[in-house]
Design a protein around this motif. Structure first.
Motif, PDB file in Angstrom:
ATOM      1  N   LEU A  18       0.730  -1.027   0.233  1.00  0.00           N
ATOM      2  CA  LEU A  18       0.072  -0.187   0.094  1.00  0.00           C
ATOM      3  C   LEU A  18       0.750   1.141   0.007  1.00  0.00           C
ATOM      4  N   LEU A  19       2.198   1.232   0.300  1.00  0.00           N
ATOM      5  CA  LEU A  19       3.044   2.085   0.509  1.00  0.00           C
ATOM      6  C   LEU A  19       4.283   1.587  -0.252  1.00  0.00           C
ATOM      7  N   SER A  20       5.166   2.598  -0.793  1.00  0.00           N
ATOM      8  CA  SER A  20       6.341   2.192  -1.179  1.00  0.00           C
ATOM      9  C   SER A  20       7.238   2.720  -0.278  1.00  0.00           C
ATOM     10  N   GLU A  21       8.814   1.993  -0.512  1.00  0.00           N
ATOM     11  CA  GLU A  21       9.708   2.313   0.239  1.00  0.00           C
ATOM     12  C   GLU A  21      10.061   3.699   0.381  1.00  0.00           C
ATOM     13  N   GLU A  22      10.108   4.427  -0.770  1.00  0.00           N
ATOM     14  CA  GLU A  22      10.303   5.897  -0.891  1.00  0.00           C
ATOM     15  C   GLU A  22       9.270   6.843  -0.120  1.00  0.00           C
ATOM     16  N   GLN A  23       8.204   6.523  -0.377  1.00  0.00           N
ATOM     17  CA  GLN A  23       7.270   7.140   0.364  1.00  0.00           C
ATOM     18  C   GLN A  23       7.121   6.960   2.079  1.00  0.00           C
ATOM     19  N   LEU A  24       7.744   5.952   2.585  1.00  0.00           N
ATOM     20  CA  LEU A  24       7.832   5.632   3.953  1.00  0.00           C
ATOM     21  C   LEU A  24       9.079   6.561   4.366  1.00  0.00           C
ATOM     22  N   GLN A  25      10.375   6.496   3.671  1.00  0.00           N
ATOM     23  CA  GLN A  25      11.306   7.359   4.140  1.00  0.00           C
ATOM     24  C   GLN A  25      11.022   8.813   4.180  1.00  0.00           C
ATOM     25  N   PHE A  26      10.202   9.374   2.887  1.00  0.00           N
ATOM     26  CA  PHE A  26       9.885  10.741   3.092  1.00  0.00           C
ATOM     27  C   PHE A  26       8.911  10.902   4.259  1.00  0.00           C
ATOM     28  N   SER A  27       7.808  10.178   4.602  1.00  0.00           N
ATOM     29  CA  SER A  27       6.990  10.381   5.626  1.00  0.00           C
ATOM     30  C   SER A  27       7.942  10.268   6.990  1.00  0.00           C
ATOM     31  N   LEU A  28       8.845   9.386   7.097  1.00  0.00           N
ATOM     32  CA  LEU A  28       9.435   9.182   8.285  1.00  0.00           C
ATOM     33  C   LEU A  28      10.245  10.624   8.649  1.00  0.00           C
ATOM     34  N   GLY A  29      10.797  11.229   7.682  1.00  0.00           N
ATOM     35  CA  GLY A  29      11.629  12.575   7.744  1.00  0.00           C
ATOM     36  C   GLY A  29      10.510  13.665   8.093  1.00  0.00           C
ATOM     37  N   GLU A  30       9.303  13.474   7.488  1.00  0.00           N
ATOM     38  CA  GLU A  30       8.328  14.686   7.704  1.00  0.00           C
ATOM     39  C   GLU A  30       7.939  14.524   9.165  1.00  0.00           C
ATOM     40  N   GLN A  31       7.725  13.189   9.719  1.00  0.00           N
ATOM     41  CA  GLN A  31       7.418  12.927  11.078  1.00  0.00           C
ATOM     42  C   GLN A  31       8.427  13.522  11.985  1.00  0.00           C
ATOM     43  N   ARG A  33      10.557  15.940  11.373  1.00  0.00           N
ATOM     44  CA  ARG A  33      10.735  17.400  11.339  1.00  0.00           C
ATOM     45  C   ARG A  33       9.406  18.227  12.003  1.00  0.00           C
ATOM     46  N   THR A  34       8.270  17.570  11.773  1.00  0.00           N
ATOM     47  CA  THR A  34       6.944  18.084  12.279  1.00  0.00           C
ATOM     48  C   THR A  34       6.560  17.503  13.611  1.00  0.00           C
ATOM     49  N   GLY A  35       6.804  16.500  13.898  1.00  0.00           N
ATOM     50  CA  GLY A  35       6.268  15.746  15.185  1.00  0.00           C
ATOM     51  C   GLY A  35       4.900  15.162  15.125  1.00  0.00           C
ATOM     52  N   ARG A  36       4.343  15.217  13.908  1.00  0.00           N
ATOM     53  CA  ARG A  36       3.063  14.714  13.791  1.00  0.00           C
ATOM     54  C   ARG A  36       2.979  13.164  13.697  1.00  0.00           C
ATOM     55  N   LYS A  37       2.032  12.446  13.883  1.00  0.00           N
ATOM     56  CA  LYS A  37       1.900  11.257  13.839  1.00  0.00           C
ATOM     57  C   LYS A  37       2.193  10.798  12.481  1.00  0.00           C
ATOM     58  N   LEU A  38       2.854   9.286  12.498  1.00  0.00           N
ATOM     59  CA  LEU A  38       3.276   8.843  10.997  1.00  0.00           C
ATOM     60  C   LEU A  38       1.898   8.605  10.176  1.00  0.00           C
ATOM     61  N   GLY A  39       0.895   8.238  10.810  1.00  0.00           N
ATOM     62  CA  GLY A  39      -0.309   7.762   9.932  1.00  0.00           C
ATOM     63  C   GLY A  39      -0.846   8.989   9.441  1.00  0.00           C
TER      64      GLY A  39
END
Length: 567
Positions: A18-31, A33-39
């Protein structure tokens, strides 16, 4: 059920493709940086939907996924879990299984929530996954404040004692009545906003005080209390809205703003002396919904396109018609939101100003100081506006000034009380507006009504009554029996009504060259014939039937609004 284990959401979504590895790594970086929940990061970036996350967790943990939109929740079971814990842990009690309790969790991997809820309900729990957004809506809807409101009303009654108090004589001084009154009103406002009420009615009756909410255009009884608390409520509300607390013999109007769950709500208040005391009606206007859009009010897409094209014209008059409470103001504010830009000056003349729009000059009419529609409109035209909104064309003077403005390079928007679009030009002539003005300045007339929408959670097919089938036959012909018709069974999502929300029913008469020529004709029947020919197949009734065919509303609702303009 075994205690859940902590899992990595990102890895689960990648494993289930449902998610690519690239999208996961990008989202982990955003999490990070912003402190928001990963979901939440996944959803906001459009990588996955909330339903996909819930489904993936359910599959990984071998637990059920429950879509609360279509789950008929039992309010008594829900209240087995205290509201504070339901909100804190994003949880809801769904089913009492005797030895165990089924709990819906937005995050089924939250081990602390699992332990605390088990301790709170004093039994083992089974868990299911639910969508967080639907969970929060369900919590708001079901943890009603009915008992709390009744308790506060009784507390106020006890504080007042056995005798009536002359609250008018107390002025603004805090007294023994104040704290219970404030708590009672706060609970009433909280509850009203939770159930999407548009109005609160506080009505003294013989021997009792009733509080009712208008939801989706229909009044529902919220609670009843002792009549002796009515003066205290009226006093407090008058103080909040700056009204004359010593005047109980005359109607008064005012407004005030409150904050309910971080949302600012403007409240329009009207008081009126009745046989048993002052009746108070409050219109709730939520200012936190953002700019209104024409796409979201229920207007058919092809009509939205035509209406937008008319709004882009540099001058002319556009009228929106319909009875009180038919959504005219919402449509006009949607038009204003789209016209609002730094290149245009917009002025509104309203009674009262309902929604505050940034960048627009809004003027409140005040008859007491002779600040009338006509007077404000004359002054507004000297302010070099591009667009002018006149709240209502009430008289000949206002109509003529508005039409002259439309003829001299201004786009004018306004409302008028007529049954349908075709009869509107004739109504203007009856008001004494010159025929040439109607023919040359009027660009379009939009007529509208509101119908209740079938609740998605309990919608089901049903068999038509003979009267309903006969009514539909005039529009659908012999295909009536070949279609499926829906209604709402009634559930906790819609408070047992079968309806949740409302949408608009519309028709629009464009003043084409042929229609304008007919308007200039001295025979009203000739104009009606030409206008009705242009409206063929695009009437209010036809739109109402289209909503029935689409399963959005019931035949009974379509008949109800159609009868308003068939008279």
């Amino acid at each position: 059920m075994a205690r859940p284990e902590k899992v990595r959401l990102g890895e689960i979504l990648v494993q289930q493709k449902l998610l690519s590895e690239e999208q996961l790594q990008f989202s982990l970086g955003e999490q990070k940086r912003t402190g928001r929940k990963l979901g939440r990061v996944f959803i906001e970036n459009g990588f996955v939907t909330e339903e996909q996350i819930s489904g993936a967790l359910a599959k990984q943990l071998s637990i059920p996924y429950i879509n609360l939109k279509f789950y008929n929740v039992n309010p008594e079971v829900v209240r087995l879990l205290p509201e504070t814990q339901a909100r804190r842990f994003r949880a809801i009690a769904l089913e009492d299984r005797g030895a165990t309790l089924l709990i819906g969790l937005a995050d089924p991997t939250d081990l602390f929530a699992y332990d605390e809820i088990s301790r709170s309900v004093k039994r083992s729990i089974d868990i299911a996954v639910v969508n967080e957004s639907e969970l929060l809506q369900t919590i708001d809807r079901l943890y009603r404040r009915t008992e709390e409101i009744t308790d506060f009303a009784r507390e106020l009654e006890q504080d007042l004692g056995d005798t009536y108090v002359d609250f008018g004589g107390l002025g603004g001084t805090p007294g023994i009545e104040e704290a219970p009154v404030v708590k009672l009103l706060q609970s009433v406002f909280d509850d009203a906003t939770q159930v999407r009420a548009s109005d609160i009615h506080i009505e003294p009756q013989e021997g009792r005080l009733q509080i009712r909410f208008r939801i989706d255009g229909v009044l529902h009884l919220q609670t009843e209390a002792d009549i002796k608390i009515a003066p205290a409520l009226a006093l407090r509300l008058k103080l909040m809205s700056g009204l004359d607390i010593s005047e109980k013999r005359l109607p008064q109007d005012g407004r005030f703003a409150i904050k309910v769950k971080q949302n600012q709500v403007d409240v329009r208040i009207s008081t009126m002396p009745t046989q048993y005391g002052e009746s108070v009606v409050m219109r709730l206007l939520n200012q936190s919904g953002g700019a209104l859009k024409l796409d979201s009010i229920g207007m058919p897409p092809n009509m939205v396109k035509r209406f937008r094209a008319i709004l882009q014209r540099p001058n002319g008059l556009v009228l929106v018609t319909g009875p009180t409470g038919s959504g005219k103001t919402t449509t006009l504010y949607g038009a204003l939101s789209e016209l609002n830009s730094t290149e245009r000056k917009l002025i509104t003349v309203e009674d009262p100003v309902e929604y505050r729009l940034a960048g627009i000059n809004q003027v409140q009419v005040n008859e007491k100081i002779e600040l009338t529609f006509a007077r404000v409109l004359r002054a507004a035209l000297r302010q070099d506006p591009d667009v002018v909104l006149v709240g209502e064309m009430r008289d000949q003077e206002t109509a003529q000034i508005g039409m002259r403005a439309a003829l001299t390079g201004h786009l004018v928007l306004s409302t008028l009380h007529t049954n349908d679009a075709v009869s509107t030009p004739v109504r203007l002539l009856d008001m004494g507006v010159p025929r040439y003005m109607v023919a040359t300045s009027l660009q379009a007339v939009l007529a509208q009504r509101l119908v209740r929408v079938i609740c998605e959670s309990c919608a089901e097919p049903y068999a038509l009554k003979p009267t309903e089938a006969e009514w539909l036959k005039s529009e659908l012909g012999d295909t009536v029996s070949q279609r499926k018709y829906m209604h709402g069974r009634g559930c906790t999502h819609c408070n047992g009504t079968g309806f949740r929300g409302r949408t608009g029913v519309y028709e629009m008469l464009e003043m084409t060259e042929a229609v304008a020529d007919a308007a200039n004709h001295h025979d009203p029947a000739h104009f009606m014939k030409i206008a009705e020919a242009q409206m063929a197949g695009q009437t209010l009734r036809r739109h109402a039937v289209a909503l029935v065919v689409a399963g959005r509303t019931t035949v009974d609702e379509a008949m109800r609004v159609s009868n308003q303009f068939d008279d």
